[in-house]
Write a protein that holds these residues in place. Structure first.
Motif, PDB file in Angstrom:
ATOM      1  N   GLU A 154      55.092  69.624  27.098  1.00 31.43           N
ATOM      2  CA  GLU A 154      55.966  69.361  28.226  1.00 31.43           C
ATOM      3  C   GLU A 154      56.467  70.700  28.762  1.00 31.43           C
ATOM      4  O   GLU A 154      57.107  71.457  28.038  1.00 31.43           O
ATOM      5  N   VAL A 155      56.183  70.977  30.018  1.00 32.66           N
ATOM      6  CA  VAL A 155      56.616  72.220  30.649  1.00 32.66           C
ATOM      7  C   VAL A 155      57.795  71.898  31.556  1.00 32.66           C
ATOM      8  O   VAL A 155      57.714  70.998  32.392  1.00 32.66           O
ATOM      9  N   VAL A 156      58.903  72.617  31.378  1.00 31.63           N
ATOM     10  CA  VAL A 156      60.108  72.377  32.161  1.00 31.63           C
ATOM     11  C   VAL A 156      60.577  73.677  32.798  1.00 31.63           C
ATOM     12  O   VAL A 156      60.283  74.760  32.311  1.00 31.63           O
ATOM     13  N   ALA A 157      61.316  73.532  33.873  1.00 29.60           N
ATOM     14  CA  ALA A 157      61.864  74.702  34.569  1.00 29.60           C
ATOM     15  C   ALA A 157      63.117  75.180  33.839  1.00 29.60           C
ATOM     16  O   ALA A 157      64.009  74.394  33.525  1.00 29.60           O
ATOM     17  N   TRP A 158      63.177  76.463  33.561  1.00 33.92           N
ATOM     18  CA  TRP A 158      64.360  77.084  32.969  1.00 33.92           C
ATOM     19  C   TRP A 158      65.414  77.253  34.052  1.00 33.92           C
ATOM     20  O   TRP A 158      65.098  77.491  35.214  1.00 33.92           O
ATOM     21  N   SER A 159      66.678  77.119  33.676  1.00 34.98           N
ATOM     22  CA  SER A 159      67.772  77.355  34.601  1.00 34.98           C
ATOM     23  C   SER A 159      68.927  77.984  33.839  1.00 34.98           C
ATOM     24  O   SER A 159      69.153  77.656  32.669  1.00 34.98           O
ATOM     25  N   ASN A 160      69.653  78.862  34.500  1.00 36.58           N
ATOM     26  CA  ASN A 160      70.857  79.428  33.906  1.00 36.58           C
ATOM     27  C   ASN A 160      72.042  78.481  34.048  1.00 36.58           C
ATOM     28  O   ASN A 160      73.074  78.690  33.426  1.00 36.58           O
ATOM     29  N   ASP A 161      71.908  77.460  34.868  1.00 37.77           N
ATOM     30  CA  ASP A 161      72.924  76.424  35.001  1.00 37.77           C
ATOM     31  C   ASP A 161      72.703  75.430  33.855  1.00 37.77           C
ATOM     32  O   ASP A 161      71.670  74.765  33.798  1.00 37.77           O
ATOM     33  N   PRO A 162      73.655  75.320  32.924  1.00 37.34           N
ATOM     34  CA  PRO A 162      73.424  74.463  31.749  1.00 37.34           C
ATOM     35  C   PRO A 162      73.175  72.997  32.093  1.00 37.34           C
ATOM     36  O   PRO A 162      72.390  72.333  31.415  1.00 37.34           O
ATOM     37  N   LYS A 163      73.791  72.479  33.146  1.00 28.78           N
ATOM     38  CA  LYS A 163      73.568  71.079  33.512  1.00 28.78           C
ATOM     39  C   LYS A 163      72.124  70.851  33.944  1.00 28.78           C
ATOM     40  O   LYS A 163      71.499  69.860  33.564  1.00 28.78           O
ATOM     41  N   VAL A 164      71.605  71.761  34.723  1.00 29.30           N
ATOM     42  CA  VAL A 164      70.212  71.647  35.179  1.00 29.30           C
ATOM     43  C   VAL A 164      69.266  71.846  33.997  1.00 29.30           C
ATOM     44  O   VAL A 164      68.292  71.099  33.834  1.00 29.30           O
ATOM     45  N   LEU A 165      69.559  72.831  33.155  1.00 23.15           N
ATOM     46  CA  LEU A 165      68.716  73.091  31.988  1.00 23.15           C
ATOM     47  C   LEU A 165      68.676  71.875  31.057  1.00 23.15           C
ATOM     48  O   LEU A 165      67.605  71.470  30.609  1.00 23.15           O
ATOM     49  N   ILE A 166      69.822  71.278  30.785  1.00 22.69           N
ATOM     50  CA  ILE A 166      69.876  70.093  29.921  1.00 22.69           C
ATOM     51  C   ILE A 166      69.091  68.945  30.548  1.00 22.69           C
ATOM     52  O   ILE A 166      68.309  68.276  29.878  1.00 22.69           O
TER      53      ILE A 166
END
Length: 186
Positions: A62-74
């Motif tokens: 599963e490939v997911v986009a990394w984000s520095n925003d924890p809500k988006v990352l979660i």
């Protein structure tokens, strides 16, 4: 070898977590604004990732986009977008930034079961990938919880503990992000 954008540095792997024989989650970010990192890793019709899966005995990757925003990352790490149908079916709340605690409130048990995964594997990989402690509750479970029984009206105050003033200060700011279904991770 299969993904030249990673080889040449246009896409960066931020973190990889794996439960051998079951699933691997890879968080990626683009070093260039004109490259969508998840799409680059998957390839047309998933061809690039399928080649990699064959090398590891058809394990789910599963490939997911990394984000520095924890809500988006979660949200991305849990792959919530694949399990909700409407805006508001799942909400991510940051309970405590210092302790990396978050809660995800979902509409029903079906969504909860899918997000948690087989024997909790999806959520455990998401915790490892994101670095956040994540609790997933249905709206009914949340309403029946001790927090809701305190008579709180808003989510901003449901995480307070009236017996401990320090806890009240700690949970004053609860942020909400509504999850919207997308065809791709954003």
């Amino acid at each position: 070898r299969e993904i030249p954008e990673i080889s040449n540095g246009d896409v960066i792997i931020e973190r990889i977590v794996r439960k051998t024989g079951y699933k691997t989650k890879v968080a990626v970010i683009s070093a260039r604004g004109d490259i969508e990192p998840v799409g680059a890793c998957l390839g047309v019709k998933g061809f690039r990732i399928q080649s990699i899966r064959k090398e590891i005995n058809d394990e789910v990757v599963e490939v997911v986009a990394w984000s520095n925003d924890p809500k988006v990352l979660i949200s991305n790490a849990l792959n919530i977008q694949n399990y909700v149908q409407y805006e508001g079916d799942a909400r991510v709340f940051i309970v405590n930034n210092e302790r990396n605690k978050a809660i995800v409130i979902v509409k029903d048990q079906t969504i909860q079961k899918n997000i948690v995964g087989n024997e909790g594997s999806n959520v455990s990989l998401a915790v490892e990938l994101s670095g956040w402690n994540i609790d997933i509750k249905t709206e009914k479970e949340f309403e029946a919880s001790e927090y809701a029984k305190l008579g709180s009206i808003s989510f901003e105050s449901v995480f307070t503990n009236v017996d401990n003033y320090e806890e009240v200060q700690e949970y004053e700011e609860v942020e909400e992000q509504k999850i919207v279904r997308y065809k791709r991770f954003v």
